[in-house]
Design an enzyme around this catalytic site. Structure first.
Site, PDB file in Angstrom:
ATOM      1  N   LEU A 225       0.868  -1.007   0.026  1.00  0.00           N
ATOM      2  CA  LEU A 225      -0.028   0.120   0.185  1.00  0.00           C
ATOM      3  C   LEU A 225       0.850   1.188  -0.086  1.00  0.00           C
ATOM      4  CD1 LEU A 225      -2.907   1.158  -0.015  1.00  0.00           C
ATOM      5  CD2 LEU A 225      -2.518   1.111   2.529  1.00  0.00           C
ATOM      6  N   ASP A 226       0.758   2.182  -1.009  1.00  0.00           N
ATOM      7  CA  ASP A 226       1.271   3.470  -1.150  1.00  0.00           C
ATOM      8  C   ASP A 226       2.656   3.312  -1.236  1.00  0.00           C
ATOM      9  OD1 ASP A 226      -1.214   4.737  -1.048  1.00  0.00           O
ATOM     10  OD2 ASP A 226      -1.064   4.751   1.108  1.00  0.00           O
ATOM     11  N   GLU A 227       3.242   2.007  -1.655  1.00  0.00           N
ATOM     12  CA  GLU A 227       4.685   1.965  -1.736  1.00  0.00           C
ATOM     13  C   GLU A 227       5.224   1.839  -3.335  1.00  0.00           C
ATOM     14  OE1 GLU A 227       7.052   1.989   0.454  1.00  0.00           O
ATOM     15  OE2 GLU A 227       5.964   1.552   2.373  1.00  0.00           O
TER      16      GLU A 227
END
Length: 294
Positions: A225-227
């Site tokens: 997530l969000d990486e």
């Protein structure tokens, strides 16, 4: 006259640029724009060329002939027709600022994409989308039906021939399987300046930390997530006078602009994966111009 761009990635080695330029010239093509980057950390070379076929060479012939040039350098390469538009599926939940911005940019010809469908887990923007003569699909997502919902999403992607999914504030986490299947073909807008304030409610997190600027980040979606690799970012300054609600309002314009620029870069084949990062080349002259006003 065929206009095309050529993208190349390969290990860095002497003679790459000369070999490419000679091939372009020998096939009767003229280079109109060129950008390159040599990553000294990992030894990878990246290049993007815009060119015009002045003597009638076709993209098929150019691709076929380039194989002999690419082989000694172990190049990964693609020829892209610059007169074609990329088919895109947009996904949205209840915040519509990014969706509305993209609809307007596409309408005036400022983005080289065709929105072939809009998918949402709510009905809020059905009328807006249909009024643009774009198919709208409401696919509810719950804990119990998530696999079936994603299967339906992928059916729409495949039926429409979409090459890219854009998460325009779509507030559902995609499964690892979908992220892997569409690797490098899903772009998200996150309402913070990553890597700060990941996950839910980043504006509230930023407000509680008393930051002096907030931002937005557009990145490729991965299972983490969000990486995912970052494509585009921007910021706006704030002070102690702003409330958490002000952060949300100020952030809308930043989010919309950042997402549009990321899509523009991807659709023009200016973004190259480089491990967990990206190489993003500048836009070619004239590529931001709109075809019409209003």
């Amino acid at each position: 006259m065929t206009k095309f761009c050529l993208t190349v990635t390969c290990p860095s080695k002497r003679g790459i640029v000369a070999a490419i330029a000679n091939y372009i010239a020998e096939t009767g093509c003229n280079i109109t724009d060129s950008a390159q980057f040599d990553d000294a950390d990992n030894g990878q070379f990246f290049m993007r060329i815009s060119a015009e076929a002045e003597t009638g060479a076709t993209l098929e012939a150019l691709r076929e002939g380039f194989a002999a040039v690419a082989q000694p350098f172990a190049m990964n390469y693609e020829f892209h027709d610059q007169d074609t538009t990329m088919k895109v599926v947009i996904m949205v939940s209840r915040f519509g600022h990014c969706l509305n911005d993209l609809l307007y940019r596409v309408r005036i010809g400022a983005l080289p994409i065709e929105i072939v469908a809009v998918i949402s887990n709510h009905m809020d923007y059905q009328k807006v989308v249909v009024n643009h003569d774009i198919p709208f699909h409401c696919i509810k997502v719950t804990k119990d039906n998530k696999p079936q919902a994603e299967a339906r999403i992928m059916e729409i992607v495949e039926e429409t021939g979409a090459e890219l999914i854009v998460l325009a504030r779509y507030m559902q986490i995609l499964s690892d399987a979908m992220c892997q299947k569409m690797s490098g073909r899903i772009i998200n807008i996150h309402h913070s300046f990553l890597p700060s304030f990941k996950g839910a409610n980043p504006y509230k997190q930023a407000y509680e930390r008393g930051v002096k600027l907030i931002g937005a980040t557009s990145h490729y979606v991965t299972a983490d997530l969000d990486e995912g690799p970052i494509i585009e970012q921007d910021i706006v300054r704030i002070t102690q006078s702003q409330s958490a609600s002000d952060y949300v309002s100020l952030g809308r314009d930043v989010e919309a602009g950042v997402l549009a620029r990321a899509i523009h870069a991807h659709a023009h084949h200016r973004v190259f994966m480089n491990g967990n990062k990206t190489v993003v080349f500048p836009a070619s002259p004239g590529s931001y111009s709109s075809k019409r006003m209003g």
